[in-house]
Design a protein around this motif. Structure first.
Motif, short mmCIF file in Angstrom:
data_model
loop_
_atom_site.label_atom_id
_atom_site.label_comp_id
_atom_site.label_asym_id
_atom_site.label_seq_id
_atom_site.Cartn_x
_atom_site.Cartn_y
_atom_site.Cartn_z
N UNK A 33 15.91 -36.54 -40.74
CA UNK A 33 14.51 -36.55 -40.31
C UNK A 33 13.63 -37.24 -41.35
N UNK A 34 13.88 -36.93 -42.63
CA UNK A 34 13.11 -37.57 -43.69
C UNK A 34 13.34 -39.08 -43.71
N UNK A 35 14.61 -39.48 -43.62
CA UNK A 35 14.92 -40.91 -43.72
C UNK A 35 14.46 -41.67 -42.48
N UNK A 36 14.35 -40.98 -41.34
CA UNK A 36 13.87 -41.65 -40.14
C UNK A 36 12.49 -42.25 -40.33
N UNK B 113 8.19 -33.59 -39.75
CA UNK B 113 9.11 -33.56 -40.88
C UNK B 113 8.91 -32.31 -41.72
N UNK B 114 7.66 -31.96 -41.99
CA UNK B 114 7.36 -30.75 -42.77
C UNK B 114 7.87 -29.51 -42.04
N UNK C 197 8.96 -33.18 -32.11
CA UNK C 197 7.58 -33.48 -32.52
C UNK C 197 7.52 -34.71 -33.41
N UNK C 198 8.51 -34.85 -34.30
CA UNK C 198 8.48 -35.93 -35.27
C UNK C 198 8.85 -37.28 -34.68
#
Length: 330
Positions: free
Chosen positions: A120-123, A147-148, A314-315
């Motif tokens: 998710x972070x790297x996306x 992400x959070x 959501x992200x």
């Protein structure tokens, strides 16, 4: 340049989910093999070597595979894409090693949630850099919020391990740090691997060639690592006779190949969302239906996984740019 055909969303998304379902099964197999061999690197070598054998046969037998083979060297010589993309298989090698080393300690569900956090972070970063064939995408407030929430959900899901329940329960946080960090890093790199493979597939004309190159580079990295380990620490246990220990490689072929095909049709975000959905559903189902010895799926793990899935939606959905902005007159 040749092009693989684009798939419609209604066909591509189920394929992405199906590919994701294979990942926790592969993780269980590679984790069991790593425990049986008492050597996580050796288990990863076995997985990638069997995958390389499968992809070599497929590339030589299928006409599309042979056409893809013919495009690999010209694509590299002409620098149709950055040459470093051929090392995407090294990312896959690290992912398989992380599976083999940590699944037995964390369980399939927590391993999956950890990799989802990294992915998710790297996306966000992959979208911003425009590495994949879909080009650059802006980082919106909604995606940052998602992400959070994903990180918070992962912390909730992992909390039973720190409280004394489940495999590794009662362990000190420092003892769990490395087993948790490894799959997070592996997940973080997965978006880059998918973007690189998607770009390479466009130029090879088929995901078969991109998958073969992945297994060549990944197997090379792992064999070198295992030979170094062999010289320093010696060999582990011998290879097991049970056939199912050797299914991790073929499953990796399906996952990498489908990912390379779908990124061009669906984009990195939607492909990742479908695969993550498959991972989450498959890992929980596997731990519930066929739990490994000592595996306990606690309620926070289940709820944290569900919350993670919601946060990923959501992200990654294409929300309007002003979705977090206050509307006039309110």
């Amino acid at each position: 340049m040749t092009h693989a055909p684009r798939l419609p969303l209604i066909a591509g998304l189920p394929l992405a989910v199906a590919a994701g379902l294979a990942i926790p099964v592969q993780g269980r197999i590679n984790g069991a093999l790593g425990a049986r061999l008492n050597d996580g690197i050796a288990a990863a070598v076995v997985s990638f070597t069997t995958g390389l054998i499968v992809m070599t046969v497929v590339s030589l037998v299928l006409p599309r595979g042979r056409r893809g083979l013919a495009q690999i060297l010209p694509a590299l010589r002409e620098r149709r894409f950055p040459p470093v993309y051929v090392m995407a298989g090294g990312i896959g090698a690290f992912f398989v090693f992380a599976q083999s080393f940590t699944v037995g300690l964390l369980g399939v569900a927590l391993f999956t949630v950890a990799t989802v956090t990294g992915q998710t972070l790297s996306g966000l970063l992959v979208d911003r850099l425009g590495i994949g064939p879909a080009g650059k995408k802006s980082v919106t407030g909604i995606r940052v919020l998602g992400t959070v929430l994903t990180i918070a959900a992962v912390a909730w899901a992992v909390s039973p391990r720190l409280g004394g329940s489940g495999p590794g329960g009662g362990a000190e946080p420092a003892q769990l740090l490395l087993p948790v960090i490894l799959p997070v890093i592996a997940g973080f790199l997965m978006s880059f691997q998918q973007a690189m493979n998607g770009t390479a597939t466009v130029h090879y004309g088929t995901p078969i060639a991109a998958t073969l190159v992945n297994f060549i580079s990944g197997a090379t990295v792992l064999w070198l690592a295992w030979l170094i380990k062999l010289a320093v620490a010696g060999a582990g246990n011998g290879l097991p006779p049970e056939w199912w220990y050797y299914l991790g490689g073929p499953m990796g072929c399906a996952f990498i190949g489908l990912g390379a095909l779908l990124v061009r049709s669906l984009g990195v975000l939607v492909t990742g969302l479908g695969m993550i959905a498959g991972q989450l559903l498959g890992s929980l189902g596997l731990d519930l239906a066929f739990p490994a010895p000592g595996t306990v799926v606690a309620l926070p793990t289940v709820l944290g996984t569900v919350l993670t899935l919601g946060a990923i939606v959501l992200a990654t959905l294409p929300w309007p740019r002003g979705a977090l902005k206050r509307q006039p007159g309110r």
